[in-house]
Write a protein that holds these residues in place. Structure first.
Motif, PDB file in Angstrom:
ATOM      1  N   CYS A 159       0.843  -1.193   0.000  1.00 33.37           N
ATOM      2  CA  CYS A 159       0.000   0.000   0.000  1.00 33.37           C
ATOM      3  C   CYS A 159       0.881   1.247   0.000  1.00 33.37           C
ATOM      4  CB  CYS A 159      -0.926  -0.016   1.211  1.00 33.37           C
ATOM      5  SG  CYS A 159      -1.947   1.461   1.381  1.00 33.37           S
ATOM      6  N   ASP A 160       0.544   2.203  -0.890  1.00 37.01           N
ATOM      7  CA  ASP A 160       1.330   3.430  -0.967  1.00 37.01           C
ATOM      8  C   ASP A 160       1.122   4.334   0.232  1.00 37.01           C
ATOM      9  OD1 ASP A 160       2.578   3.056  -3.559  1.00 37.01           O
ATOM     10  OD2 ASP A 160       0.571   3.262  -4.399  1.00 37.01           O
ATOM     11  N   LEU A 161       0.053   4.124   0.992  1.00 37.01           N
ATOM     12  CA  LEU A 161      -0.246   5.001   2.122  1.00 37.01           C
ATOM     13  C   LEU A 161       0.235   4.418   3.450  1.00 37.01           C
ATOM     14  CD1 LEU A 161      -2.211   6.008  -0.161  1.00 37.01           C
ATOM     15  CD2 LEU A 161      -3.707   6.780   1.677  1.00 37.01           C
ATOM     16  N   ARG A 176      -1.893   2.006  -4.931  1.00 37.26           N
ATOM     17  CA  ARG A 176      -2.239   0.743  -4.287  1.00 37.26           C
ATOM     18  C   ARG A 176      -2.712   1.005  -2.874  1.00 37.26           C
ATOM     19  NH1 ARG A 176       3.506  -1.926  -6.106  1.00 37.26           N
ATOM     20  NH2 ARG A 176       3.104  -1.994  -8.364  1.00 37.26           N
ATOM     21  N   TYR A 177      -3.748   0.294  -2.447  1.00 38.89           N
ATOM     22  CA  TYR A 177      -4.299   0.515  -1.109  1.00 38.89           C
ATOM     23  C   TYR A 177      -4.648  -0.804  -0.459  1.00 38.89           C
ATOM     24  CZ  TYR A 177      -8.762   0.152  -3.640  1.00 38.89           C
ATOM     25  OH  TYR A 177      -9.806  -0.269  -4.421  1.00 38.89           O
ATOM     26  N   PHE A 178      -4.705  -0.755   0.873  1.00 37.52           N
ATOM     27  CA  PHE A 178      -4.900  -1.969   1.671  1.00 37.52           C
ATOM     28  C   PHE A 178      -6.377  -2.259   1.941  1.00 37.52           C
ATOM     29  CE2 PHE A 178      -5.438  -3.694   6.022  1.00 37.52           C
ATOM     30  CZ  PHE A 178      -4.939  -4.965   5.819  1.00 37.52           C
ATOM     31  N   TYR A 197       2.962  10.529  -4.059  1.00 42.19           N
ATOM     32  CA  TYR A 197       2.979   9.135  -3.608  1.00 42.19           C
ATOM     33  C   TYR A 197       3.540   8.219  -4.691  1.00 42.19           C
ATOM     34  CZ  TYR A 197       0.436   9.717   0.793  1.00 42.19           C
ATOM     35  OH  TYR A 197       0.089  10.038   2.084  1.00 42.19           O
ATOM     36  N   LEU A 198       3.174   8.469  -5.946  1.00 44.17           N
ATOM     37  CA  LEU A 198       3.675   7.618  -7.018  1.00 44.17           C
ATOM     38  C   LEU A 198       5.160   7.822  -7.259  1.00 44.17           C
ATOM     39  CD1 LEU A 198       0.721   8.003  -9.559  1.00 44.17           C
ATOM     40  CD2 LEU A 198       1.240   6.020  -8.145  1.00 44.17           C
ATOM     41  N   LYS A 199       5.669   9.002  -6.907  1.00 49.69           N
ATOM     42  CA  LYS A 199       7.077   9.289  -7.130  1.00 49.69           C
ATOM     43  C   LYS A 199       7.975   8.400  -6.279  1.00 49.69           C
ATOM     44  CE  LYS A 199       8.058  13.621  -7.408  1.00 49.69           C
ATOM     45  NZ  LYS A 199       8.346  15.014  -7.012  1.00 49.69           N
ATOM     46  N   PHE A 200       7.445   7.931  -5.118  1.00 49.13           N
ATOM     47  CA  PHE A 200       8.261   7.087  -4.229  1.00 49.13           C
ATOM     48  C   PHE A 200       8.627   5.765  -4.879  1.00 49.13           C
ATOM     49  CE2 PHE A 200       6.445   9.825  -0.872  1.00 49.13           C
ATOM     50  CZ  PHE A 200       7.625  10.197  -0.263  1.00 49.13           C
TER      51      PHE A 200
END
Length: 208
Positions: A159-161, A176-178, A197-200
């Motif tokens: 998950c990106d968060l 992407r998420y949980f 978030y996508l840059k990570f």
């Protein structure tokens, strides 16, 4: 010259009652918590004695009237164990018997390590030769093998968060998420926040 202050203490025994003179530094027994404990008289004042329990802490000291039934002269120990003796943290360590340790241990080999000898330095080539990698098959995995075969398991997505294992992917933002909690947060995110978030993970996309 200073005069030593002393008082008369009635020592109770099974046969008779007698008056004995006590002073500062005298050893007595004090009744506390239903048991008799070894104590020492540290101060005398106005018919009272300040007692310190042998092996106990200073905050356990207390003033007891000399005429009180809680204080008596040291008694001989009985077979029933009628007195407890020392109390406190120090007495716990004194009651433990030391464990004998042999000077020579059978499982210890002192010849393996000699402090007078320095460990020989070995070059990398010598270390690899000692490992015997040349005797292994060419396809055998070793620490020196840089290339490795592709994994048969699918790569995990997170998950990106939250960083938890992601079960879903938002089709619009590609985040992407949980769970549904993270999905609601993604729905209200700005385009700039989504791109950050996508840059990570180097997955920036152009939103339409």
């Amino acid at each position: 010259s200073s005069q030593i202050q002393a008082f008369m203490l009635a020592a109770t025994s099974s046969n008779n009652n007698e008056a004995v003179q006590v002073q500062k530094g005298s050893l007595v027994e004090v009744l506390s918590e239903g048991e008799w404990w070894d104590a020492e008289i540290t101060k005398l004042k106005s018919g009272q004695a300040r007692v310190h329990y042998v092996g106990g802490a200073e905050d356990e000291d207390e003033w007891i009237p000399i005429s009180s039934d809680r204080i008596r002269l040291p008694q001989a120990e009985t077979s029933q164990g009628g007195r407890q003796g020392k109390r406190g943290r120090a007495s716990l360590f004194e009651s433990v018997e030391p464990v004998p340790v042999p000077s020579a241990l059978s499982f210890k080999r002192s010849s393996l390590k000699d402090p007078t000898k320095k460990r020989p330095w070995k070059a990398l080539k010598k270390v690899l030769e000692a490992e015997g990698y040349e005797r292994l098959p060419p396809d055998a995995p070793t620490y020196t093998a840089i290339e490795a075969g592709p994994s048969l398991l699918p790569s995990k997505k997170y998950c990106d968060l939250t960083g938890l294992e992601a079960k879903y992917t938002d089709p619009k933002t590609k985040l992407r998420y949980f769970s549904s909690t993270e999905y609601l947060q993604i729905r209200y995110m700005s385009e700039h926040a989504v791109q950050e978030y996508l840059k990570f993970r180097n997955a920036m996309v152009a939103l339409k």
